[in-house]
Write a protein that holds these residues in place. Structure first.
Motif, PDB file in Angstrom:
ATOM      1  N   ALA A  80       0.828  -1.207   0.000  1.00  0.00           N
ATOM      2  CA  ALA A  80       0.000   0.000   0.000  1.00  0.00           C
ATOM      3  C   ALA A  80       0.863   1.258   0.000  1.00  0.00           C
ATOM      4  O   ALA A  80       0.580   2.229  -0.715  1.00  0.00           O
ATOM      5  CB  ALA A  80      -0.936   0.000   1.201  1.00  0.00           C
ATOM      6  N   ILE A  81       1.934   1.251   0.787  1.00  0.00           N
ATOM      7  CA  ILE A  81       2.823   2.418   0.853  1.00  0.00           C
ATOM      8  C   ILE A  81       3.608   2.572  -0.448  1.00  0.00           C
ATOM      9  O   ILE A  81       3.809   3.687  -0.943  1.00  0.00           O
ATOM     10  CB  ILE A  81       3.771   2.296   2.065  1.00  0.00           C
ATOM     11  CG1 ILE A  81       2.948   2.372   3.376  1.00  0.00           C
ATOM     12  CG2 ILE A  81       4.819   3.405   2.050  1.00  0.00           C
ATOM     13  CD1 ILE A  81       3.762   2.112   4.625  1.00  0.00           C
ATOM     14  N   LEU A 252       4.490  10.200  14.029  1.00  0.00           N
ATOM     15  CA  LEU A 252       3.069   9.880  14.109  1.00  0.00           C
ATOM     16  C   LEU A 252       2.940   8.609  14.931  1.00  0.00           C
ATOM     17  O   LEU A 252       3.556   7.594  14.606  1.00  0.00           O
ATOM     18  CB  LEU A 252       2.466   9.662  12.719  1.00  0.00           C
ATOM     19  CG  LEU A 252       1.060   9.042  12.687  1.00  0.00           C
ATOM     20  CD1 LEU A 252       0.030   9.985  13.297  1.00  0.00           C
ATOM     21  CD2 LEU A 252       0.664   8.667  11.252  1.00  0.00           C
ATOM     22  N   MET A 253       2.139   8.657  15.995  1.00  0.00           N
ATOM     23  CA  MET A 253       1.881   7.472  16.808  1.00  0.00           C
ATOM     24  C   MET A 253       0.394   7.137  16.737  1.00  0.00           C
ATOM     25  O   MET A 253      -0.455   7.996  17.015  1.00  0.00           O
ATOM     26  CB  MET A 253       2.292   7.698  18.268  1.00  0.00           C
ATOM     27  CG  MET A 253       3.780   7.865  18.485  1.00  0.00           C
ATOM     28  SD  MET A 253       4.242   7.915  20.258  1.00  0.00           S
ATOM     29  CE  MET A 253       4.145   6.171  20.688  1.00  0.00           C
ATOM     30  N   VAL A 254       0.072   5.893  16.356  1.00  0.00           N
ATOM     31  CA  VAL A 254      -1.311   5.423  16.344  1.00  0.00           C
ATOM     32  C   VAL A 254      -1.395   4.208  17.253  1.00  0.00           C
ATOM     33  O   VAL A 254      -0.483   3.377  17.293  1.00  0.00           O
ATOM     34  CB  VAL A 254      -1.783   5.078  14.917  1.00  0.00           C
ATOM     35  CG1 VAL A 254      -1.793   6.318  14.040  1.00  0.00           C
ATOM     36  CG2 VAL A 254      -0.921   3.996  14.276  1.00  0.00           C
ATOM     37  N   HIS A 255      -2.501   4.111  17.999  1.00  0.00           N
ATOM     38  CA  HIS A 255      -2.616   3.055  19.001  1.00  0.00           C
ATOM     39  C   HIS A 255      -4.081   2.742  19.278  1.00  0.00           C
ATOM     40  O   HIS A 255      -4.919   3.654  19.303  1.00  0.00           O
ATOM     41  CB  HIS A 255      -1.946   3.502  20.309  1.00  0.00           C
ATOM     42  CG  HIS A 255      -1.233   2.400  21.031  1.00  0.00           C
ATOM     43  ND1 HIS A 255       0.137   2.248  21.000  1.00  0.00           N
ATOM     44  CD2 HIS A 255      -1.695   1.373  21.790  1.00  0.00           C
ATOM     45  CE1 HIS A 255       0.479   1.198  21.732  1.00  0.00           C
ATOM     46  NE2 HIS A 255      -0.619   0.660  22.206  1.00  0.00           N
ATOM     47  N   GLY A 256      -4.384   1.474  19.450  1.00  0.00           N
ATOM     48  CA  GLY A 256      -5.714   1.074  19.856  1.00  0.00           C
ATOM     49  C   GLY A 256      -5.898   1.273  21.355  1.00  0.00           C
ATOM     50  O   GLY A 256      -5.059   0.849  22.139  1.00  0.00           O
ATOM     51  N   TYR A 303      -5.266   3.576   8.563  1.00  0.00           N
ATOM     52  CA  TYR A 303      -4.203   3.584   7.565  1.00  0.00           C
ATOM     53  C   TYR A 303      -4.314   4.773   6.621  1.00  0.00           C
ATOM     54  O   TYR A 303      -3.302   5.210   6.045  1.00  0.00           O
ATOM     55  CB  TYR A 303      -4.163   2.249   6.829  1.00  0.00           C
ATOM     56  CG  TYR A 303      -3.579   1.168   7.712  1.00  0.00           C
ATOM     57  CD1 TYR A 303      -2.213   0.950   7.763  1.00  0.00           C
ATOM     58  CD2 TYR A 303      -4.400   0.430   8.558  1.00  0.00           C
ATOM     59  CE1 TYR A 303      -1.667  -0.001   8.612  1.00  0.00           C
ATOM     60  CE2 TYR A 303      -3.871  -0.529   9.408  1.00  0.00           C
ATOM     61  CZ  TYR A 303      -2.499  -0.742   9.436  1.00  0.00           C
ATOM     62  OH  TYR A 303      -1.957  -1.672  10.293  1.00  0.00           O
ATOM     63  N   GLY A 304      -5.504   5.319   6.474  1.00  0.00           N
ATOM     64  CA  GLY A 304      -5.625   6.564   5.731  1.00  0.00           C
ATOM     65  C   GLY A 304      -4.835   7.668   6.411  1.00  0.00           C
ATOM     66  O   GLY A 304      -4.167   8.474   5.747  1.00  0.00           O
ATOM     67  N   THR A 305      -4.884   7.707   7.739  1.00  0.00           N
ATOM     68  CA  THR A 305      -4.105   8.681   8.510  1.00  0.00           C
ATOM     69  C   THR A 305      -2.615   8.461   8.299  1.00  0.00           C
ATOM     70  O   THR A 305      -1.853   9.414   8.087  1.00  0.00           O
ATOM     71  CB  THR A 305      -4.448   8.563  10.008  1.00  0.00           C
ATOM     72  OG1 THR A 305      -5.827   8.872  10.208  1.00  0.00           O
ATOM     73  CG2 THR A 305      -3.586   9.498  10.843  1.00  0.00           C
ATOM     74  N   ILE A 306      -2.185   7.202   8.350  1.00  0.00           N
ATOM     75  CA  ILE A 306      -0.763   6.877   8.169  1.00  0.00           C
ATOM     76  C   ILE A 306      -0.294   7.256   6.765  1.00  0.00           C
ATOM     77  O   ILE A 306       0.749   7.909   6.598  1.00  0.00           O
ATOM     78  CB  ILE A 306      -0.527   5.377   8.425  1.00  0.00           C
ATOM     79  CG1 ILE A 306      -0.754   5.048   9.909  1.00  0.00           C
ATOM     80  CG2 ILE A 306       0.887   4.968   7.999  1.00  0.00           C
ATOM     81  CD1 ILE A 306      -0.726   3.562  10.226  1.00  0.00           C
ATOM     82  N   PHE A 307      -1.052   6.858   5.757  1.00  0.00           N
ATOM     83  CA  PHE A 307      -0.648   7.126   4.376  1.00  0.00           C
ATOM     84  C   PHE A 307      -0.580   8.620   4.091  1.00  0.00           C
ATOM     85  O   PHE A 307       0.371   9.111   3.463  1.00  0.00           O
ATOM     86  CB  PHE A 307      -1.617   6.443   3.402  1.00  0.00           C
ATOM     87  CG  PHE A 307      -1.688   4.943   3.546  1.00  0.00           C
ATOM     88  CD1 PHE A 307      -0.635   4.233   4.118  1.00  0.00           C
ATOM     89  CD2 PHE A 307      -2.803   4.243   3.110  1.00  0.00           C
ATOM     90  CE1 PHE A 307      -0.687   2.844   4.251  1.00  0.00           C
ATOM     91  CE2 PHE A 307      -2.866   2.860   3.230  1.00  0.00           C
ATOM     92  CZ  PHE A 307      -1.816   2.164   3.802  1.00  0.00           C
TER      93      PHE A 307
END
Length: 324
Positions: A80-81, A252-256, A303-307
């Protein structure tokens, strides 16, 4: 852009396609090889890039988590990336996937950091004009943090997905084993920590994705770490908490929020302590450890946020380079 996990099924990450057909469909070229590390171990490496790479945006160096490898489900994010215009590279950590090493044994995480920097440096040196970013999931997040601290000023950004900044209290060894772990690790370093909970059952919310994980042909162990590895994980988390104020790379940090493997509060502490001028924190209520294991709609949001973050930071870096 839809994440390729949404085209997978419980039997294959490529859905009804062969691996080669999958790459062709997504207009991606793929390369794999082995390198010899400082310990003369064969480490499996691979990379992905768009077929038309005349205007590559940057390099993204990816580090997978414990029990995983650089292929199978993890590879789908790499593809994807790459489709966004990046050269993506990754490797199987020692004891994981197709790399040599005792399955799941990590008595010294510095050896893994050295493997990563050896490979990632070689990719960056072949592409010196491209901005470079780290991407780490779970244990790979901790390794990415250690790389960023070791190579300050080298990386243009870092994405941490469910990063191991602290082990959740719900997942740690039961008392008193946690307190006795140093003694147990010295007496029986290779003994598996049987009291730990199965990783996949607490990581992937969707059942069919757990079944897909279990069918990974390169999966070498179930997830119960040796005593010495469990002790090293706890040590690394404490090291990161003590030194996270030295993190200065854009992040960028993403976490559940419902992650019961890697503690979200510890990740938040690292985020708040980091000196990065450009840093973003996203915590997702109700989501588990592996954000790719969530339902389709949630996967697209995360993943939209990450991309978008990667594309935006790469464009900024390239514009800055053009003005110099």
């Amino acid at each position: 852009m839809s994440h390729p996990i949404n085209q997978a099924n419980e039997n294959s990450p490529y859905g009804g396609l062969t691996k080669e057909e999958f790459y062709k469909k997504h207009k991606i070229t793929h390369h794999e090889s082995f390198m010899l590390n400082a310990q003369k171990m064969k480490i499996f490496t691979q990379s992905w890039r768009p077929v038309s790479d005349s205007e590559l945006k940057g390099v993204v160096a990816m580090v997978h988590g414990y029990t995983c490898d650089s292929g199978w489900i993890f590879e789908l994010t790499a593809v994807a990336i790459a489709k966004l215009g990046f050269l993506v590279c990754s490797l199987d950590l020692q004891g994981h996937g197709r790399s040599e090493g005792s399955p799941g044994s990590i008595p010294d995480i510095e050896l893994l950091v050295l493997d990563c920097t050896l490979f990632f440096d070689s990719v960056r040196e072949e592409n010196p004009n491209l901005p470079a970013f780290l991407y780490g999931e779970s244990l790979g997040g901790a390794i990415s943090i250690l790389i960023s601290l070791k190579q300050e000023g080298i990386w243009n950004g870092m994405v941490l997905n469910g990063s191991m900044c602290g082990i959740s209290a719900k997942f740690k060894p039961i008392w008193p084993l946690e307190k006795l772990l140093p003694i147990a690790a010295s007496l029986a370093p290779s003994l598996r920590l049987v009291v730990s909970k199965p990783v996949a059952s607490k990581s992937y919310k969707e059942e069919w994705k757990r079944r897909l994980v279990a069918k990974n042909p390169n999966r070498r162990f179930s997830g119960k770490p040796p005593m010495a590895t469990a002790l090293e994980f706890l040590r690394v988390c404490e090291y990161i908490k003590r030194n996270c104020h030295e993190i200065r790379v854009p992040m960028l940090m993403v976490h559940g929020e419902d992650d019961v493997v890697c503690d979200s509060w510890s990740a938040r502490f690292v985020f708040e302590s980091a000196e990065s001028e450009d840093k973003t924190w996203k915590v997702y209520p109700g989501m588990w450890h592996q954000l790719i294991g969530e339902p389709k709609e949630s996967v697209e949001v995360v993943y939209g946020t990450i991309f978008n973050w990667l594309v935006d930071r790469a464009e900024k870096a390239n514009n800055n380079n053009a003005q110099k």
